[in-house]
Design an enzyme around this catalytic site. Structure first.
Site, PDB file in Angstrom:
ATOM      1  N   ARG A   1      -2.722   8.455  17.458  1.00 15.98           N
ATOM      2  CA  ARG A   1      -1.877   7.346  17.881  1.00 15.98           C
ATOM      3  C   ARG A   1      -1.569   7.415  19.377  1.00 15.98           C
ATOM      4  NH1 ARG A   1       2.695   5.848  13.718  1.00 15.98           N
ATOM      5  NH2 ARG A   1       4.375   5.430  15.154  1.00 15.98           N
TER       6      ARG A   1
ATOM      7  N   LYS B   1       2.393   4.422   1.464  1.00 19.59           N
ATOM      8  CA  LYS B   1       2.597   4.906   2.833  1.00 19.59           C
ATOM      9  C   LYS B   1       2.431   6.418   2.791  1.00 19.59           C
ATOM     10  CE  LYS B   1       5.686   4.742   6.833  1.00 19.59           C
ATOM     11  NZ  LYS B   1       5.246   6.013   7.363  1.00 19.59           N
TER      12      LYS B   1
ATOM     13  N   PHE C   1      -7.486   2.238   5.873  1.00 17.28           N
ATOM     14  CA  PHE C   1      -6.739   1.016   5.558  1.00 17.28           C
ATOM     15  C   PHE C   1      -7.048  -0.204   6.420  1.00 17.28           C
ATOM     16  CE2 PHE C   1      -3.709   3.613   8.093  1.00 17.28           C
ATOM     17  CZ  PHE C   1      -3.503   2.748   9.152  1.00 17.28           C
TER      18      PHE C   1
ATOM     19  N   ARG D   1      -2.089   9.273  11.618  1.00 16.45           N
ATOM     20  CA  ARG D   1      -2.943   8.103  11.775  1.00 16.45           C
ATOM     21  C   ARG D   1      -4.137   8.420  12.645  1.00 16.45           C
ATOM     22  NH1 ARG D   1      -0.237   2.393  12.912  1.00 16.45           N
ATOM     23  NH2 ARG D   1      -2.026   1.019  13.111  1.00 16.45           N
TER      24      ARG D   1
ATOM     25  N   LYS E   1       7.157  -1.286   6.974  1.00 12.59           N
ATOM     26  CA  LYS E   1       7.253  -0.031   6.233  1.00 12.59           C
ATOM     27  C   LYS E   1       8.562   0.001   5.474  1.00 12.59           C
ATOM     28  CE  LYS E   1       8.871   2.208  10.423  1.00 12.59           C
ATOM     29  NZ  LYS E   1       8.653   3.152  11.485  1.00 12.59           N
TER      30      LYS E   1
ATOM     31  N   GLU F   1       0.838  -1.205   0.000  1.00 13.98           N
ATOM     32  CA  GLU F   1       0.000   0.000   0.000  1.00 13.98           C
ATOM     33  C   GLU F   1       0.865   1.244   0.000  1.00 13.98           C
ATOM     34  OE1 GLU F   1      -2.900   0.165   3.160  1.00 13.98           O
ATOM     35  OE2 GLU F   1      -3.319  -1.972   3.009  1.00 13.98           O
TER      36      GLU F   1
END
Ligand code: AMP
Length: 552
Positions: A268, A248, A337, A253, A419, A246
């Site tokens: 987060r 990034k 996501f 977030r 990541k 996906e």
């Protein structure tokens, strides 16, 4: 339970660095406690009065505390600040002040845990301008009745710096031992409830009661973290193929909780930012079906549709006033996501592939506002690399690689999600100190002391950064850090661990100069990471790994 008994245990915890011994002390404390006291004790061991998801805060800073201690002891604030300078710890400073107090206190009574907890809860409920005096009075009442040791821990509790060096894992094992339940069941219950106090209370009722704990709407859970890889091939090896790749996005977030038309957004750090993102609330309310908990990365969008870097949207997170104005100025796009909960059912144990399929069913895309994260499923490294370049060319940070059959593991950095970024490794460090500048920059803090987390999650110094900082940034940093100054020594300001900054560097070297045993060569400050708390900073283990990999 008497508060003094708890403090004696806290002192024992502080005196040993052995995890096994710490677990034993936690176990002993929990087995002695009354059922209603268990959640409070667990929370205090972890260093706060209220669980992380709660919006309640004691809201007493060091300044106010020192004022109260001065009133209670008859010492000057300067004398107490002197103790603080000598000890570097507010708890020890207040303890010393109590030992050297000028005022004799008559008619003191023993403090019970419930009295301490009730009073701290009362303090947390006072808000507004006149609240200061009321807070002061209650705190003075508590300190008047405290022994020096109790004062040490009371002070640390109110400013939320316990220093007992007890990590969540130790508390988890202590709970398991105290109540004879398996550690992994305790761990799972904590993951889904994010409330160790509640977990301990349920554990005391037995394994079955513990297993009933599940995800709850509007109680955010810790977010699954990503492990870093350096190449597509390395990523494929860890997540297995085929896997999801996906974009990034370089945004921020969000964990979004929705029930009917009620929507709340958490960061987060589990802070509620619903007010700052009313536009996201509206679009989610209208275009996501069902009651759910979803996760997304939200990015800023320029007028011409270009995606903006993180710094832009971070202004929206911080904004407390004139929110509508900034909503118009910096519109955002939310890239969804994951789904963790749907219509009464936890989804976290479902494989990622199933979660993604469910997500696709409940989200109606609204171009430039609400979309599913761009994803391909592949086992072809070349295709993944092309996707990676495409992602970078759009201004993204890189790609995420996700194992299709993995569950969602709250708070853990396991190999389910990886990541891959383009730039050289940067480190997210905690600012623990700073030095006042000279000349033109005398009113600004410069040269920031950086720390990463050790194995007990305590900050250890890794170096200083003074380059890469514009005047505007210096001003922002100074304003942000000023309220966090604990005490000053000449030009040096000791700063409470709160702010995380991203730092780039040329190389990591071994160094005897700093506590961590490492130092950064040519460090440059990239940006503030307001979306991260000190607990999200990088660890000494990661520093070691990067150091090792550079040696290869
Ligand atoms: P980092 O902040 O560098 O540790 O990278 C992990 C972060 O990337 C996550 O916490 C998300 O905020 C962000 N992110 C961006 N795009 C995605 C995506 N498609 N899936 C998951 N996380 C993403």
């Amino acid at each position: 339970m008497e508060f003094s008994e708890i403090c004696e245990h806290f002192e024992q915890l502080e005196q040993t660095s052995s995890r096994l011994e710490k677990t034993g002390i936690v176990t002993s404390l929990l087995t002695r406690a009354h059922k209603d006291e268990i959640p409070i004790i667990v929370q205090l061991i972890l260093g706060s009065v209220f669980p992380t998801w709660s919006t309640e805060k004691v809201g007493v800073g060091e300044k106010l505390l020192i004022k109260v201690v001065a009133d209670v002891t008859g010492l000057t604030e300067g004398a107490i600040l002197g103790y603080l300078k000598d000890t570097g710890d507010v708890g020890r400073a207040v303890e010393q002040a109590m030992e050297n107090k000028k005022q004799v206190m008559f008619l003191t009574e023993d403090l019970s845990l419930s009295r301490v907890y009730d009073d701290l809860t009362k303090i947390s409920q006072y808000e507004g301008k006149r609240s200061q005096d009321k807070k002061l009075k209650i705190l003075a009442g508590l300190l008047t009745n405290a022994s020096p040791l109790e004062a040490r821990y009371l002070s640390r509790i109110v400013v939320e710096k316990m220093r007992t060096g007890v990590a969540e894992g130790t508390v988890r094992d202590g709970i398991a031992r105290a109540f004879g339940v398996p550690s992994d069941v305790v761990e799972k219950a904590f993951m889904v409830s994010n409330d160790m106090g509640l977990v301990a209370k349920k554990a005391c009722e037995g394994k079955e009661a513990l297993s009933t704990l599940s995800l709850m709407l509007f109680r955010p859970i810790k977010m699954m973290a990503a492990q870093k890889v350096s190449t597509i091939e390395e990523g494929f090896e860890i997540v297995g193929t085929p896997c999801a790749v996906e974009y990034k996005y370089d945004g921020f977030r969000m964990q979004i909780h929705k029930e009917g038309s009620k929507v709340h957004i958490f960061t987060r750090r589990l802070e509620d930012v619903t007010r700052q993102f009313r536009d996201v609330v509206d679009v989610v309310r209208e275009n996501i079906a069902g009651d759910c908990i979803i996760e997304a990365e939200t990015i800023g969008i320029a007028e011409d549709g270009r995606w903006l870097p993180f710094q832009q949207i971070s202004r929206r997170i911080k904004r407390k006033y004139d929110i509508d104005e900034i909503i118009d100025k910096i519109p955002v796009m939310t890239n969804v996501f994951d789904v963790l909960y749907l219509d009464g059912k936890s989804m976290i144990d479902e494989p990622f592939k199933t979660r993604r399929q469910r997500l696709e069913k409940i989200v109606t895309s609204v171009p430039r506002k609400l979309v599913l994260s761009k994803m391909i499923i592949t086992d072809d490294a070349k295709e993944a690399r092309t996707f990676f370049s495409e992602s970078l060319s759009l201004g993204n940070e890189g790609v995420m690689l996700k194992n299709l059959s993995s569950p969602y593991t709250p708070g853990l950095r396991v190999g389910h999600m990886l990541k891959l970024k383009s730039v050289l490794e940067s480190l997210d460090c905690i600012v623990i100190g700073a030095e006042w500048g000279t000349g033109r920059r005398a009113h600004y803090l410069g040269s920031f002391h950086l720390a990463v987390l050790d194995e007990n999650n305590m900050p250890v110094m890794l170096g200083k950064v003074a380059t890469g900082i514009t005047d505007e940034m210096l001003e922002t940093l100074t304003e942000r850090l000023r309220p966090l100054i604990e005490y000053e020594e000449g030009k040096m300001a000791h700063i409470k661990a709160d702010l995380v900054v991203e730092v780039a560097y040329e190389e990591i070297q071994k160094s005897p100069h700093y506590e961590s045993g490492f130092a950064l060569r040519f460090p440059r400050l990239i940006r503030m990471r307001e979306d991260k708390g000190p607990e999200d900073a990088d660890t000494i283990e990661r520093v070691y790994d990067i150091y090792e990999s550079d040696m290869l």
